[in-house]
Design an enzyme around this catalytic site. Sequence first.
Site, mmCIF file in Angstrom:
data_model
loop_
_atom_site.group_PDB
_atom_site.id
_atom_site.type_symbol
_atom_site.label_atom_id
_atom_site.label_comp_id
_atom_site.label_asym_id
_atom_site.label_seq_id
_atom_site.Cartn_x
_atom_site.Cartn_y
_atom_site.Cartn_z
ATOM 1 N N ARG A 1 0.418 -1.030 0.185
ATOM 2 C CA ARG A 1 0.280 -0.197 0.027
ATOM 3 C C ARG A 1 0.896 1.584 0.345
ATOM 4 O O ARG A 1 0.694 2.510 1.301
ATOM 5 C CB ARG A 1 -0.675 -0.207 1.699
ATOM 6 C CG ARG A 1 -2.325 -0.678 0.992
ATOM 7 C CD ARG A 1 -2.647 -1.701 0.950
ATOM 8 N NE ARG A 1 -4.249 -2.151 0.493
ATOM 9 C CZ ARG A 1 -5.114 -1.779 0.962
ATOM 10 N NH1 ARG A 1 -5.434 -1.689 2.203
ATOM 11 N NH2 ARG A 1 -6.119 -1.591 0.087
ATOM 12 N N GLN B 1 -0.100 2.524 -5.736
ATOM 13 C CA GLN B 1 -2.287 2.785 -5.939
ATOM 14 C C GLN B 1 -2.038 2.145 -7.134
ATOM 15 O O GLN B 1 -4.246 1.301 -7.537
ATOM 16 C CB GLN B 1 -2.366 4.155 -6.165
ATOM 17 C CG GLN B 1 -2.077 4.536 -4.097
ATOM 18 C CD GLN B 1 -2.579 5.628 -4.052
ATOM 19 O OE1 GLN B 1 -2.393 6.494 -4.855
ATOM 20 N NE2 GLN B 1 -2.594 6.330 -2.466
ATOM 21 N N ASP C 1 -3.381 -2.173 -7.160
ATOM 22 C CA ASP C 1 -4.267 -2.257 -6.195
ATOM 23 C C ASP C 1 -5.134 -2.880 -6.007
ATOM 24 O O ASP C 1 -6.466 -2.425 -6.272
ATOM 25 C CB ASP C 1 -4.347 -0.593 -4.472
ATOM 26 C CG ASP C 1 -4.145 -1.584 -3.649
ATOM 27 O OD1 ASP C 1 -4.611 -2.656 -3.502
ATOM 28 O OD2 ASP C 1 -4.529 -0.746 -2.407
ATOM 29 N N SER D 1 -7.631 -2.232 -2.941
ATOM 30 C CA SER D 1 -8.562 -1.158 -3.407
ATOM 31 C C SER D 1 -10.121 -1.454 -3.951
ATOM 32 O O SER D 1 -10.660 -1.401 -4.342
ATOM 33 C CB SER D 1 -7.681 0.328 -3.095
ATOM 34 O OG SER D 1 -6.724 0.415 -2.191
ATOM 35 N N TYR E 1 -2.377 0.009 8.194
ATOM 36 C CA TYR E 1 -3.975 -0.707 9.119
ATOM 37 C C TYR E 1 -3.846 -0.964 10.522
ATOM 38 O O TYR E 1 -3.852 0.284 11.481
ATOM 39 C CB TYR E 1 -3.008 -2.158 8.964
ATOM 40 C CG TYR E 1 -2.996 -2.515 7.228
ATOM 41 C CD1 TYR E 1 -4.518 -3.003 6.905
ATOM 42 C CD2 TYR E 1 -2.333 -2.876 6.562
ATOM 43 C CE1 TYR E 1 -4.698 -3.012 5.263
ATOM 44 C CE2 TYR E 1 -1.988 -3.315 5.345
ATOM 45 C CZ TYR E 1 -3.192 -3.160 4.585
ATOM 46 O OH TYR E 1 -3.551 -3.640 3.099
HETATM 47 P P1 NAD Z 1 -9.265 -3.365 6.151
HETATM 48 O O1 NAD Z 1 -9.810 -3.977 5.283
HETATM 49 O O2 NAD Z 1 -7.430 -4.334 6.354
HETATM 50 O O3 NAD Z 1 -9.479 -2.810 7.109
HETATM 51 C C1 NAD Z 1 -11.103 -2.165 7.174
HETATM 52 C C2 NAD Z 1 -11.513 -1.475 8.211
HETATM 53 O O4 NAD Z 1 -11.818 -1.972 9.861
HETATM 54 C C3 NAD Z 1 -9.752 -0.439 8.530
HETATM 55 O O5 NAD Z 1 -10.345 0.874 8.126
HETATM 56 C C4 NAD Z 1 -9.914 -0.628 9.868
HETATM 57 O O6 NAD Z 1 -9.015 -0.109 10.474
HETATM 58 C C5 NAD Z 1 -11.022 -1.194 10.246
HETATM 59 N N1 NAD Z 1 -11.187 -1.399 12.067
HETATM 60 C C6 NAD Z 1 -10.577 -3.005 12.345
HETATM 61 N N2 NAD Z 1 -11.306 -3.437 13.179
HETATM 62 C C7 NAD Z 1 -11.560 -2.636 13.791
HETATM 63 C C8 NAD Z 1 -12.432 -2.873 14.913
HETATM 64 N N3 NAD Z 1 -12.036 -3.924 16.343
HETATM 65 N N4 NAD Z 1 -13.966 -2.016 14.862
HETATM 66 C C9 NAD Z 1 -13.656 -1.001 13.710
HETATM 67 N N5 NAD Z 1 -13.027 -0.980 12.914
HETATM 68 C C10 NAD Z 1 -12.248 -1.996 12.373
HETATM 69 O O7 NAD Z 1 -8.446 -2.058 5.769
HETATM 70 P P2 NAD Z 1 -8.397 -1.036 4.098
HETATM 71 O O8 NAD Z 1 -10.162 -0.718 3.478
HETATM 72 O O9 NAD Z 1 -7.562 -2.292 2.957
HETATM 73 O O10 NAD Z 1 -7.636 0.375 3.821
HETATM 74 C C11 NAD Z 1 -6.535 -0.317 4.941
HETATM 75 C C12 NAD Z 1 -5.859 1.561 5.103
HETATM 76 O O11 NAD Z 1 -5.233 1.503 4.168
HETATM 77 C C13 NAD Z 1 -7.360 2.469 5.285
HETATM 78 O O12 NAD Z 1 -6.296 3.594 5.354
HETATM 79 C C14 NAD Z 1 -6.798 3.491 4.029
HETATM 80 O O13 NAD Z 1 -6.974 4.403 3.365
HETATM 81 C C15 NAD Z 1 -5.230 2.423 3.854
HETATM 82 N N6 NAD Z 1 -5.530 2.878 1.491
HETATM 83 C C16 NAD Z 1 -3.770 3.154 1.708
HETATM 84 C C17 NAD Z 1 -3.459 2.503 0.709
HETATM 85 C C18 NAD Z 1 -2.628 3.677 0.049
HETATM 86 O O14 NAD Z 1 -1.476 4.224 -0.297
HETATM 87 N N7 NAD Z 1 -2.155 3.091 -1.617
HETATM 88 C C19 NAD Z 1 -4.020 2.180 -0.548
HETATM 89 C C20 NAD Z 1 -5.529 1.289 -0.093
HETATM 90 C C21 NAD Z 1 -5.834 1.722 1.147
#
Ligand code: NAD
Length: 389
Positions: free
Chosen positions: A122, A127, A130, A133, A230
Site C-alpha cells: 500500500r 496505487q 492495488d 482497493s 492498517y
Molecule cells: P481493512 O480491509 O484491513 O480493514 C477495514 C477497516 O476496518 C480498517 O479501516 C480498519 O481500521 C477497520 N477496523 C479494524 N478493526 C476494527 C474494529 N475493532 N472496530 C472498527 N473498525 C475496525 O482495511 P483497508 O480498507 O484495506 O484499508 C486500510 C488502510 O489502508 C486505510 O487507511 C486505507 O485508506 C489505507 N490504504 C492506503 C493505500 C495507499 O496508500 N496506496 C491504498 C489502500 C488503502
Amino acid sequence: MITISVTREGEGETRVALSPETAKKFKNLGARILFQAGAGERSYMPDQLFKDAGAEIVQNAADAISQADVVLKVGRPSQEELQAMKPGAIFAGMIDPFGSRDGLEALASKGVSAFAMEFMPRITRAQSMDVLSSQSNLAGYKAVVDAAAHFGRALPMMMTAAGTVPAARIFVMGAGVAGLQAIATARRMGAVISATDVRPAAKEQVASLGGKFIAVEDEEFKQAETAGGYAKEMSNEYKKKQAELVASHIANQDIVITTALIPGRPAPRLITKAMVESMKPGSVIVDLAAERGGNCEYTQAGKKIVEHGVTIVGFFNLATAVPYHASQMYAKNITAFLSYMVKDGKLQLNLADEIIQSTLVTRGGEVVNARVREFFSLPPLVAEQKEAR
Ligand code: NAD
C-alpha cells in the site's frame, strides 16, 4: 514479443483479467494477446470487443497458456492450466497465497514466477496496481445497494401528501476502503450516516463524507494504526468499551454495514447476538467480513439469514456481483503491474524492487515469499539466512 494469455475463470468467478481497453494497451506495448473464447462473457464483454482491440481468440485454455510468457487471471490457475504453463512463465492473479500450500507448491514446481496481486504494497507508486482497493471499493458500494434491496423501508427522507418518511439510519463499522465507499453511497441514497473505526485517521475521512464518527477515543485509539495504515488488534479493555458504545448506538440503526478487518487475524466480533436482537424488525446487516469469520455473531458465511426480524447478509466477495466494473478495474490494476515490469519491450524483474519483492510468491522452483514461508513454517531461504547473519 511478449505473449500474454488470459483465460476463463473457474466456477463462481464472474470477473476476467483483461478488458478491451487493457488489451489495446498491451497491443500498443507490442505484445501478442491470446484470449480464450467466452472469458469475458460473465462480465458482459463479448469476444468481438477483444478481437477489435487486437487480441487473438483461442478456443482452448491450454492452447492459449502453452504459448504464453505471461498468464493473467483473477483467481488461481486450474490444474489443466498449470500443466500447460511454460517453465519460467510469469503468472499474476489473486491466488490467495495463505489459502493453499499445495497450490503454491504446484506453481513453484512448474518453475513459474507467480505473483499474488493481493500482496501489493500500500504505497503511493503502487496505487494503480492495488487490487484490494479497487475491489473493496465496489464491494462497499454493493453492500449498500444490497442492504437497500433487503430493507423493507425507504432510505431517503420523503415529504409527501401521504405523509413523511424519515431518512434511514445507516451505521458503517470499519471505515477503510470499502467502508468509506459504503458511506459515500449511502449518503447519495439519502440516509443519515454514522461510522466507527479504531484508526484515528478514519475520523476526518468519515466527517468529510458527511458521516458522524462514533468511537472510544482514548489513548489506545490514538496508537491504533500501524505504519502500513492498517488496524491493530485492540486490547480486551478497549473492546469492552467499544462494545458498550456500539450496543447503545446500534439499537437505533436501520442498516449496519460491517467491513472491519485486521490483516492476518480473524475478523473482530463487533456485533453480538444481543445487539442484533435490540434492532427493529426489518433492519438489515450486511457483513463484508463474512469470509474471515464475520463481524456479527449471527453471520453465516456465504448466506442470507433472518434472525429476530433482522436480515443478515454474509455473502462473499461482493465485487463479483458488479462484474463489468470489477473486471475493468482489476484489468487496469494488473496492466499497470505488468507494464511496470516491461522495460524496452522485454520483461525485466527487478527482484530488489519493493513492489516485485512483496508480490512475488514462487520463482525458480521455490516458494520465495518471506511472508508465505513464515506462514507455512518453511525455513527461510538460504539468501535470507545469509542476510540475517
Ligand atoms: P481493512 O480491509 O484491513 O480493514 C477495514 C477497516 O476496518 C480498517 O479501516 C480498519 O481500521 C477497520 N477496523 C479494524 N478493526 C476494527 C474494529 N475493532 N472496530 C472498527 N473498525 C475496525 O482495511 P483497508 O480498507 O484495506 O484499508 C486500510 C488502510 O489502508 C486505510 O487507511 C486505507 O485508506 C489505507 N490504504 C492506503 C493505500 C495507499 O496508500 N496506496 C491504498 C489502500 C488503502
